[in-house]
Each structure stands twice: as structure tokens, then as C-alpha cells.
Design an enzyme around this catalytic site. Structure first.
Site, PDB file in Angstrom:
ATOM      1  CG  ASP A 154      22.313  61.068  20.600  1.00  0.00           C
ATOM      2  OD1 ASP A 154      23.440  60.780  21.027  1.00  0.00           O
ATOM      3  OD2 ASP A 154      22.096  61.338  19.400  1.00  0.00           O
ATOM      4  CD1 TRP A 197      27.494  58.854  20.634  1.00  0.00           C
ATOM      5  CD2 TRP A 197      28.282  60.480  21.941  1.00  0.00           C
ATOM      6  NE1 TRP A 197      26.607  59.885  20.566  1.00  0.00           N
ATOM      7  CE2 TRP A 197      27.075  60.914  21.361  1.00  0.00           C
ATOM      8  CE3 TRP A 197      28.966  61.341  22.802  1.00  0.00           C
ATOM      9  CZ2 TRP A 197      26.527  62.160  21.611  1.00  0.00           C
ATOM     10  CZ3 TRP A 197      28.430  62.578  23.042  1.00  0.00           C
ATOM     11  CH2 TRP A 197      27.228  62.979  22.452  1.00  0.00           C
ATOM     12  N   GLY A 198      30.305  55.412  23.793  1.00  0.00           N
ATOM     13  CA  GLY A 198      31.341  54.555  24.337  1.00  0.00           C
ATOM     14  C   GLY A 198      32.387  55.195  25.210  1.00  0.00           C
ATOM     15  CG  ASP A 218      27.598  60.258  14.932  1.00  0.00           C
ATOM     16  OD1 ASP A 218      27.149  61.408  14.761  1.00  0.00           O
ATOM     17  OD2 ASP A 218      27.198  59.494  15.830  1.00  0.00           O
TER      18      ASP A 218
END
Length: 435
Positions: A154, A197-198, A218
Site C-alpha cells: 500500500d 491508487w493510480g 477504493d
């Protein structure tokens, strides 16, 4: 999110022919195809323990999901003590995982599964547990010693720039290097899933480091969330292939908030875009309808196609002009090659029934002058032969049609006009012969 047709068109074109240094290096024998499995976060968040993991693994097996291909059982955040050991190691929670991660892995592996664990490129995980920054090699060894096969990584609690002296690629490179070292020394190969998350255009560089990369924030169990994710990913489908793919986030089937038709659309889009398929549902409360969606063999076979690794892509946007970004009304007409024919996804983004129709040759994978047998991948029926066009009537609100078209020979003689795209049709003497 994308904000204009121009930006969207640029994003859609940018990856064509892209060659990045080291892009093939991650082709290390694991995750050639999308990972299928289970992740604890959506259903349980921090409310996890060893009994839950073992019970879930047994449910995946007893419900027939393992036989359908779901082979990973992955633990997400919150499994550790809040502080590292005196020697600096991550320690599993002594109460909730009192038997230890190594024993838990042995039990789950004995059921025929592989297992996954979670960490973070910052000081802490997103839930406030120890992250792996500055401990990448130590943590990679811990995860290997515990027996894990997969690492979700993450992007929370990032250290100051004056400490890292790295951008996002460099921070993820540290763990990629640590995993590569484990592979070289301990002969233990990990699936590496980048939960980034791009926001740093991860689809441009993710294949250098990992097997999948999150492209958005998300997911939520709501149609608007699904539509926004589908819309964003419609412009970057070229990034997906064997050993590396856009990750659209976990499957939210069965968590409330979606109609049955929306759940089918969710699963179809994720599977045909070749996203990893990680179930995030409380399996003890799963309904037969949702279980049937998750076990749709004809859809799963395309997700797990051993010959074609590419995602489907839009060939027409539908409601909007082509290359328009719209987070509530994404592209409606999609297709892609498979080992068995051309797969189509028709998506009704409206809140009312809709008729969806297209010319077969709008898809680049269809040959002009041929007819095609039609297989409905949800009804599991053979629906005759399509010649030049196909129409799906009364597609339910937010519903989906998934089709597999196979070449069935030359189209009948004498059709008028002489070309399916009539305005392009020209006789050999130069005469236009349109309709």
C-alpha cells in the site's frame, strides 16, 4: 479522474507500443494470468483472526470456489502488533494470531491454497500498523519465513522527501528489489500487487515492478463507484497483458448496495478487463445468486485465457462521443480477442432498460464479409448467427450482455449494400456503391 476527451484520448494512445526498461523483468513465473482469490478487507477490515482465515479458506473450498479457480487466501491490514520486536521484526498480533502466521499458512496451504499478506511503502500501514519503509529486506524475509506467496503493498504514511529522496517508483522499487533478493536466495517467488491508487500514472511503470497495480481509489458497493472505475480504466486498457495488469480493486458482490444486474456487470467488467478477481464478501452469508456470478465458468475462462492476455477495450462509447470521460456513464460497447473468438461486453449505463445495437465490424477483431455464431455467456445459450449487426433489446438498468462470437464462414451472398460499412464501399472501377 479524467476530465476531457483530449486528455482521455492522449491516455488511450500513450501506451501503444510503449517499451519501458525492465518491463519484462517481472515475468518470473508467477501471476502470468490474473490472480483469483479472497481478501479480508472489504468484508472484515480489522476484525480478523486466525480462526476467521481458516474458516474462510474452508468455505472457499466447500462452496466450490476453489474448483472454479479461486486459489489465494489473502490477509489485509491489521494483522500485526502495533510495534516491531526488539530486533526490528514485524510481529503477528499475539492474541488474534496466537498460533503464529507460519502455522496458519501451513494449515491453509494444506487445503490447497496459496496465501497473501499486506504491507505499506510508508512508516505505517493505512490502519496505523508498522509499514515497511526502511525495513523492506527485513519484512520480505519475514513474509517469506512465514510462508506467504503474495504481497499487497500500500501507499500510506509516506516519509518526508528529505528522507526518501525518491518518488513513488523509487519507494516501490525498494520492496521489489527486496522480493527479488528473496527469490534469488530463498528460492521463494512472490506475487507483488501494487496498491498505489493510480495517481502517479502507475499503469505506465507498474509492469517494471509488480504483477498488478491499482488504478483508482477504493471501491464502494455502489453503482456510481463501479461506473467511475470502469470509466477511468477504459482509457488505459493497453497496459494489461500477461504478468502485469490494471487492478480495478476487490469484488464487492454480496456486500449490499448493488442490484443483481449491477453485480453481474461488476463481475463481467472486472473479469473481461483481466483484473485480478479477489472476493471481498462474507462467505458465510453469500447467496446462491452471488455465488453463481462468481462461479460463471464461461466468464472466468476468458479472464484466465492462456493465449490472449489483453483486456477488452471500448470500440464505441455509446451515450457519449468516443474518447469522452464520464464517471457516471462510461463506454458501453467493448470487445477483445480470445483464444476461442471475439468477446463483447455491452453495458447499459442508464437507470432504465435500453436497447444496445452495433455493427459487428465496429470491433477491430471482426472480419468483414463473415457471419458469426453467438454465445451468450450469462444465459449459457447459443443464440444463432449474427450477420453484420447485433442488437440486444431491453438490457436491464445497469445490466450487461456478454457474448462470444465465433467465425461461422462467409456471410450469405447477395446482401445489400455490398459492404457492412456502406459509406466506405467502392467498386473496382471507382464507383461508390453505398446504400
Amino acid at each position: 479522474m479524467l476530465n476531457s476527451p483530449l486528455w482521455a484520448a492522449t491516455a488511450g494512445i500513450a501506451l501503444v507500443g510503449l517499451s519501458l526498461p525492465g518491463a519484462e523483468a517481472i515475468s518470473n513465473g508467477v501471476a502470468r494470468l490474473p490472480v483469483l482469490g479472497y481478501n479480508t478487507w472489504n468484508a472484515y477490515q480489522c476484525n480478523i483472526d486466525e480462526d476467521l482465515l481458516l474458516t474462510t479458506a474452508k468455505l472457499i473450498k466447500s462452496l466450490g470456489l476453489q474448483d472454479a479457480g479461486y486459489s489465494y487466501v489473502n490477509i489485509d491490514d491489521c494483522y500485526a502488533e502495533k510495534n516491531r520486536s526488539a530486533s526490528g521484526d514485524i510481529v503477528e498480533d499475539k492474541i488474534r494470531f496466537k498460533g503464529g502466521m507460519k502455522k496458519l499458512n501451513q494449515q491453509i496451504h494444506a487445503l490447497g491454497f496459496k496465501t497473501g499478506i499486506y504491507s505499506d511503502s510508508g512508516w505505517f500501514t493505512c490502519a496505523g500498523y508498522p509499514g515497511s519503509f526502511n525495513n523492506e529486506a527485513r519484512d520480505a524475509k519475514t513474509f517469506s519465513d512465514w510462508g506467504f506467496d503474495y504481497l499487497k503493498y500500500d501507499n500510506c504514511a509516506i516519509a518526508y522527501d528529505s528522507i526518501t529522496r525518491q518518488g513513488i517508483v523509487g519507494r516501490y522499487q525498494r520492496m521489489a528489489d527486496a522480493l527479488a533478493q528473496i527469490s534469488a536466495t530463498a528460492k521463494k517467488t512472490f506475487v507483488f500487487s501494487l496498491c498505489e491508487w493510480g495517481w502517479s500514472q502507475v499503469w505506465l511503470w507498474g509492469a517494471q515492478l509488480g504483477h498488478s497495480w491499482r488504478t483508482t481509489g477504493d471501491i464502494a458497493p455502489q453503482w456510481d463507484s463501479l461506473a467511475a472505475i470502469i470509466n477511468f480504466n477504459s482509457f488505459i486498457t493497453q497496459a494489461t497483458d500477461f504478468y502485469g495488469r490494471n487492478d480495478l480493486d476487490m469484488l464487492q458482490l454480496g456486500n449490499g448496495g448493488l442490484t443483481f444486474e449491477e453485480a453481474k456487470s461488476h463481475f463481467t467488467a472486472w473479469a473481461l478487463m483481466k483484473s485480478p478477481l479477489l472476493i471481498g464478501t462474507n462467505l458465510s452469508a453469500i447467496t446462491p445468486d452471488i455465488l453463481g456470478i462468481l462461479k460463471n465458468k464461461e466468464i472466468l475462462d476468458i479472464n484466465q485465457d492462456s493465449v490472449v492476455g489483453k483486456s477488452i477495450s471500448p470500440f464505441r462509447w455509446g451515450i457519449n462521443p468516443d474518447w469522452t470521460s464520464n464517471s457516471t456513464h462510461p463506454a458501453q460497447y467493448w470487445s477483445g480477442p480470445t483464444r476461442d473468438g471475439t468477446v463483447f461486453m455491452l453495458l447499459n449505463t442508464l437507470k432504465e432498460p435500453s436497447t444496445l445495437s452495433f455493427n459487428l465490424t465496429e470491433s477491430p477483431w471482426i472480419r468483414a464479409g463473415r457471419q458469426y455464431s453467438v454465445r451468450d455467456l450469462w444465459a449459457h445459450t447459443d443464440n444463432g448467427t449474427a450477420v453484420r449487426t447485433f442488437t440486444a433489446e431491453n438490457v436491464p438498468p445497469h445490466g450487461v450482455i456478454a457474448l462470444l462470437l465465433k467465425d461461422a464462414g462467409n456471410e450469405p451472398d447477395g446482401l445489400f449494400p455490398a459492404c457492412s460499412v456502406w459509406w466506405q464501399c467502392t467498386d473496382k472501377n471507382g464507383t461508390h456503391v453505398g446504400g
